[in-house]
Motif scaffolding. Structure first.
Motif, PDB file in Angstrom:
ATOM      1  N   SER A 111       0.853  -1.185   0.000  1.00  0.00           N
ATOM      2  CA  SER A 111       0.000   0.000   0.000  1.00  0.00           C
ATOM      3  C   SER A 111       0.887   1.232   0.000  1.00  0.00           C
ATOM      4  O   SER A 111       2.021   1.191   0.480  1.00  0.00           O
ATOM      5  CB  SER A 111      -0.922   0.006   1.222  1.00  0.00           C
ATOM      6  N   TYR A 112       0.382   2.330  -0.543  1.00  0.00           N
ATOM      7  CA  TYR A 112       1.164   3.557  -0.631  1.00  0.00           C
ATOM      8  C   TYR A 112       1.067   4.368   0.657  1.00  0.00           C
ATOM      9  O   TYR A 112       0.078   4.274   1.388  1.00  0.00           O
ATOM     10  CB  TYR A 112       0.675   4.413  -1.797  1.00  0.00           C
ATOM     11  N   PRO A 113       2.092   5.196   0.930  1.00  0.00           N
ATOM     12  CA  PRO A 113       2.039   6.056   2.117  1.00  0.00           C
ATOM     13  C   PRO A 113       0.824   6.979   2.064  1.00  0.00           C
ATOM     14  O   PRO A 113       0.432   7.446   0.997  1.00  0.00           O
ATOM     15  CB  PRO A 113       3.341   6.869   2.023  1.00  0.00           C
ATOM     16  N   ASP A 114       0.232   7.212   3.198  1.00  0.00           N
ATOM     17  CA  ASP A 114      -0.883   8.158   3.328  1.00  0.00           C
ATOM     18  C   ASP A 114      -2.152   7.697   2.617  1.00  0.00           C
ATOM     19  O   ASP A 114      -3.096   8.477   2.480  1.00  0.00           O
ATOM     20  CB  ASP A 114      -0.500   9.554   2.810  1.00  0.00           C
ATOM     21  N   VAL A 115      -2.186   6.455   2.128  1.00  0.00           N
ATOM     22  CA  VAL A 115      -3.405   5.920   1.521  1.00  0.00           C
ATOM     23  C   VAL A 115      -3.870   4.770   2.403  1.00  0.00           C
ATOM     24  O   VAL A 115      -3.339   3.665   2.344  1.00  0.00           O
ATOM     25  CB  VAL A 115      -3.170   5.429   0.079  1.00  0.00           C
ATOM     26  N   ASP A 116      -4.844   5.052   3.239  1.00  0.00           N
ATOM     27  CA  ASP A 116      -5.320   4.071   4.200  1.00  0.00           C
ATOM     28  C   ASP A 116      -6.175   3.031   3.484  1.00  0.00           C
ATOM     29  O   ASP A 116      -7.204   3.370   2.899  1.00  0.00           O
ATOM     30  CB  ASP A 116      -6.149   4.776   5.279  1.00  0.00           C
ATOM     31  N   GLU A 122     -13.876   5.897  -2.775  1.00  0.00           N
ATOM     32  CA  GLU A 122     -13.706   7.207  -3.404  1.00  0.00           C
ATOM     33  C   GLU A 122     -12.524   7.952  -2.792  1.00  0.00           C
ATOM     34  O   GLU A 122     -11.759   8.617  -3.499  1.00  0.00           O
ATOM     35  CB  GLU A 122     -14.976   8.053  -3.254  1.00  0.00           C
ATOM     36  N   THR A 123     -12.362   7.829  -1.476  1.00  0.00           N
ATOM     37  CA  THR A 123     -11.247   8.482  -0.791  1.00  0.00           C
ATOM     38  C   THR A 123      -9.919   7.920  -1.274  1.00  0.00           C
ATOM     39  O   THR A 123      -8.975   8.669  -1.551  1.00  0.00           O
ATOM     40  CB  THR A 123     -11.366   8.289   0.732  1.00  0.00           C
ATOM     41  N   ARG A 124      -9.845   6.592  -1.364  1.00  0.00           N
ATOM     42  CA  ARG A 124      -8.602   5.957  -1.822  1.00  0.00           C
ATOM     43  C   ARG A 124      -8.280   6.354  -3.251  1.00  0.00           C
ATOM     44  O   ARG A 124      -7.147   6.730  -3.569  1.00  0.00           O
ATOM     45  CB  ARG A 124      -8.712   4.430  -1.731  1.00  0.00           C
ATOM     46  N   LYS A 125      -9.270   6.268  -4.129  1.00  0.00           N
ATOM     47  CA  LYS A 125      -9.030   6.565  -5.541  1.00  0.00           C
ATOM     48  C   LYS A 125      -8.639   8.025  -5.757  1.00  0.00           C
ATOM     49  O   LYS A 125      -7.747   8.328  -6.562  1.00  0.00           O
ATOM     50  CB  LYS A 125     -10.269   6.205  -6.371  1.00  0.00           C
ATOM     51  N   ASP A 126      -9.307   8.938  -5.055  1.00  0.00           N
ATOM     52  CA  ASP A 126      -8.972  10.359  -5.190  1.00  0.00           C
ATOM     53  C   ASP A 126      -7.545  10.622  -4.717  1.00  0.00           C
ATOM     54  O   ASP A 126      -6.800  11.388  -5.343  1.00  0.00           O
ATOM     55  CB  ASP A 126      -9.955  11.214  -4.385  1.00  0.00           C
ATOM     56  N   LYS A 127      -7.171   9.993  -3.607  1.00  0.00           N
ATOM     57  CA  LYS A 127      -5.824  10.181  -3.073  1.00  0.00           C
ATOM     58  C   LYS A 127      -4.779   9.627  -4.030  1.00  0.00           C
ATOM     59  O   LYS A 127      -3.752  10.270  -4.301  1.00  0.00           O
ATOM     60  CB  LYS A 127      -5.720   9.479  -1.716  1.00  0.00           C
ATOM     61  N   TYR A 132      -0.447  10.136  -6.607  1.00  0.00           N
ATOM     62  CA  TYR A 132       0.398   9.154  -7.286  1.00  0.00           C
ATOM     63  C   TYR A 132       0.105   9.025  -8.777  1.00  0.00           C
ATOM     64  O   TYR A 132       0.703   8.202  -9.467  1.00  0.00           O
ATOM     65  CB  TYR A 132       0.246   7.782  -6.613  1.00  0.00           C
ATOM     66  N   PHE A 133      -0.866   9.811  -9.274  1.00  0.00           N
ATOM     67  CA  PHE A 133      -1.169   9.861 -10.708  1.00  0.00           C
ATOM     68  C   PHE A 133      -1.639   8.519 -11.268  1.00  0.00           C
ATOM     69  O   PHE A 133      -1.352   8.177 -12.411  1.00  0.00           O
ATOM     70  CB  PHE A 133       0.060  10.337 -11.504  1.00  0.00           C
ATOM     71  N   ILE A 134      -2.353   7.721 -10.474  1.00  0.00           N
ATOM     72  CA  ILE A 134      -2.817   6.433 -10.983  1.00  0.00           C
ATOM     73  C   ILE A 134      -4.310   6.259 -10.724  1.00  0.00           C
ATOM     74  O   ILE A 134      -4.864   6.811  -9.777  1.00  0.00           O
ATOM     75  CB  ILE A 134      -2.062   5.241 -10.348  1.00  0.00           C
ATOM     76  N   ASP A 135      -4.949   5.500 -11.610  1.00  0.00           N
ATOM     77  CA  ASP A 135      -6.321   5.050 -11.401  1.00  0.00           C
ATOM     78  C   ASP A 135      -6.229   3.613 -10.906  1.00  0.00           C
ATOM     79  O   ASP A 135      -5.799   2.722 -11.643  1.00  0.00           O
ATOM     80  CB  ASP A 135      -7.126   5.105 -12.703  1.00  0.00           C
ATOM     81  N   GLU A 142     -11.781  -3.453  -6.889  1.00  0.00           N
ATOM     82  CA  GLU A 142     -12.705  -4.184  -7.754  1.00  0.00           C
ATOM     83  C   GLU A 142     -13.653  -5.077  -6.955  1.00  0.00           C
ATOM     84  O   GLU A 142     -14.509  -5.742  -7.533  1.00  0.00           O
ATOM     85  CB  GLU A 142     -11.909  -5.043  -8.744  1.00  0.00           C
ATOM     86  N   ASP A 143     -13.501  -5.097  -5.635  1.00  0.00           N
ATOM     87  CA  ASP A 143     -14.344  -5.932  -4.771  1.00  0.00           C
ATOM     88  C   ASP A 143     -15.536  -5.102  -4.296  1.00  0.00           C
ATOM     89  O   ASP A 143     -15.470  -4.412  -3.279  1.00  0.00           O
ATOM     90  CB  ASP A 143     -13.521  -6.433  -3.579  1.00  0.00           C
ATOM     91  N   ALA A 144     -16.624  -5.180  -5.029  1.00  0.00           N
ATOM     92  CA  ALA A 144     -17.800  -4.353  -4.734  1.00  0.00           C
ATOM     93  C   ALA A 144     -18.359  -4.641  -3.343  1.00  0.00           C
ATOM     94  O   ALA A 144     -18.761  -3.720  -2.621  1.00  0.00           O
ATOM     95  CB  ALA A 144     -18.874  -4.585  -5.796  1.00  0.00           C
ATOM     96  N   ALA A 145     -18.393  -5.909  -2.952  1.00  0.00           N
ATOM     97  CA  ALA A 145     -18.964  -6.275  -1.651  1.00  0.00           C
ATOM     98  C   ALA A 145     -18.157  -5.681  -0.501  1.00  0.00           C
ATOM     99  O   ALA A 145     -18.717  -5.156   0.464  1.00  0.00           O
ATOM    100  CB  ALA A 145     -19.029  -7.795  -1.522  1.00  0.00           C
ATOM    101  N   ALA A 146     -16.832  -5.755  -0.603  1.00  0.00           N
ATOM    102  CA  ALA A 146     -15.977  -5.225   0.464  1.00  0.00           C
ATOM    103  C   ALA A 146     -16.128  -3.718   0.586  1.00  0.00           C
ATOM    104  O   ALA A 146     -16.227  -3.178   1.695  1.00  0.00           O
ATOM    105  CB  ALA A 146     -14.519  -5.588   0.196  1.00  0.00           C
ATOM    106  N   ASN A 147     -16.157  -3.025  -0.541  1.00  0.00           N
ATOM    107  CA  ASN A 147     -16.289  -1.571  -0.506  1.00  0.00           C
ATOM    108  C   ASN A 147     -17.669  -1.152  -0.012  1.00  0.00           C
ATOM    109  O   ASN A 147     -17.820  -0.134   0.662  1.00  0.00           O
ATOM    110  CB  ASN A 147     -16.019  -0.994  -1.897  1.00  0.00           C
ATOM    111  N   GLU A 148     -18.679  -1.951  -0.325  1.00  0.00           N
ATOM    112  CA  GLU A 148     -20.028  -1.661   0.161  1.00  0.00           C
ATOM    113  C   GLU A 148     -20.098  -1.828   1.673  1.00  0.00           C
ATOM    114  O   GLU A 148     -20.715  -1.022   2.375  1.00  0.00           O
ATOM    115  CB  GLU A 148     -21.030  -2.596  -0.519  1.00  0.00           C
TER     116      GLU A 148
END
Length: 338
Positions: A111-116, A122-127, A132-135, A142-148
């Motif tokens: 995992s990257y620094p400062d990305v919990d 949405e928070t992770r992707k925006d950060k 880090y300039f990545i999507d 990609e785990d819809a159930a976990a993010n839900e």
């Protein structure tokens, strides 16, 4: 190393223009003709490949570059973690005691620094996009159930343990199909507002005692509304735990720490360094509460894990070295000023 210059948006480029102008003024007139794109390329390489330098409690104390480790890709659900033995960075597995042999670098991620990783998608992707300039399209993203689950509410049907998600504006339980009525929806929104209010700048100006009172009040209001693995619930539990520890209320701290640990175990792998650090923290809280048997069990349960993660000579093992029984004995005799 790859610097993703083309991925920088207009806001990022403007911010970097300001930096380059300041840099030119600082180093002298001759540097005003610096290649901004080239400088941005260097900057992006540092940003995308830096490693967080952490102490034994997994607190970030700086950043560093380790070229040989830059081949490791990112994941919000990583298979490895970078820990430090003195000044040496070492990658350790988080899902088992060892990586598969022969070693396949493509299967190792961090995992990257400062990305919990325990944060809303949405928070992770925006950060990751802004820093880090990545999507990110990792396993967790990609785990819809976990993010839900991270943002789910508890079903209002007491016998159902399902999670309630917002679907097209409606609050629907994924297990029994029950929808929230207007009152339940209002309580759900109020619970989120109460949690957000805990992080208002004015709130931090209050005394620790007043802050803890607000946290406990929020905890009481939200306990039946948020799903047991909702990450905002974890935020409140952890705040309550920290507050009770600071206020020297270990009995109450244990209750919140135990619930926090359950959520951490749900989202983090067995050998994750943060999980080990928090477990150690909770074990010492049990000691201060005088619950020595539980403290001993917790400490024994993670000795092997922490030795694996931090190495036997690490300062992180000070609490659980073979002589910790002496600490427990002193606690039972009141020799540590408790």
């Amino acid at each position: 190393m790859v610097g993703i210059v083309g991925s920088a948006d207009e806001r990022q480029r403007l911010r970097f223009d300001e930096f380059s102008e300041s840099y030119a003024l600082f180093v002298g007139r001759a540097s005003k003709k610096i290649d901004k794109v080239g400088l941005l390329a260097i900057y992006s390489k540092v940003v995308c490949n830096r490693f967080a330098l952490k102490d034994g409690n997994q607190n970030i104390i700086g950043v560093g570059l380790y070229p040989n480790l830059c081949r490791i890709g990112h994941s919000c659900r990583p298979t490895g973690a970078v820990v430090f033995h003195e000044r040496t960075a070492i990658v350790v597995p988080t899902r088992s005691k060892s990586f598969p042999s022969p070693l396949d670098w493509s299967l190792i991620s961090r995992s990257y620094p400062d990305v919990d990783p325990i944060s809303a998608i949405e928070t992770r992707k925006d950060k990751l996009k802004s820093e880090y300039f990545i999507d990110c399209h990792c396993e967790l993203c990609e785990d819809a159930a976990a993010n839900e689950t991270m943002e789910a509410f508890a079903c209002s049907k007491s016998s159902c343990l399902g999670r309630v998600a917002i679907v097209d504006g409606a609050f629907v339980c994924g297990k029994c199909g029950k929808e929230f009525d207007e009152n339940a929806r209002n309580q759900a929104y109020q619970s989120l507002q109460r949690i957000d209010s805990l992080f208002d700048p004015e709130y931090s100006q209050r005394s620790l005692k007043d802050q803890l009172h607000c946290i406990l009040d929020c905890m009481h209001f939200t306990q039946t509304i948020l799903h047991k693995y909702n990450i905002k619930r974890l935020t409140v539990l952890k705040a309550a735990y920290d507050g009770c520890v600071l206020e020297k209320r270990p009995k109450e701290a244990i209750n919140f720490g135990r619930q926090s640990l359950e959520i951490y175990r749900h989202y983090l792998d067995e050998f994750d360094p943060f999980l080990a650090a928090f477990t150690l923290n909770l074990a010492t809280t049990y000691m201060h509460a005088g619950e020595l048997d539980t403290a001993s069990q917790l400490m024994h349960s993670i000795i092997d894990r922490c030795e694996h993660i931090y190495a036997k000579q690490s300062e992180a093992l000070n609490y659980i070295d073979p002589s910790f029984e002496e600490v427990l004995a002193k606690l039972s005799l009141g020799d540590m000023g408790l």
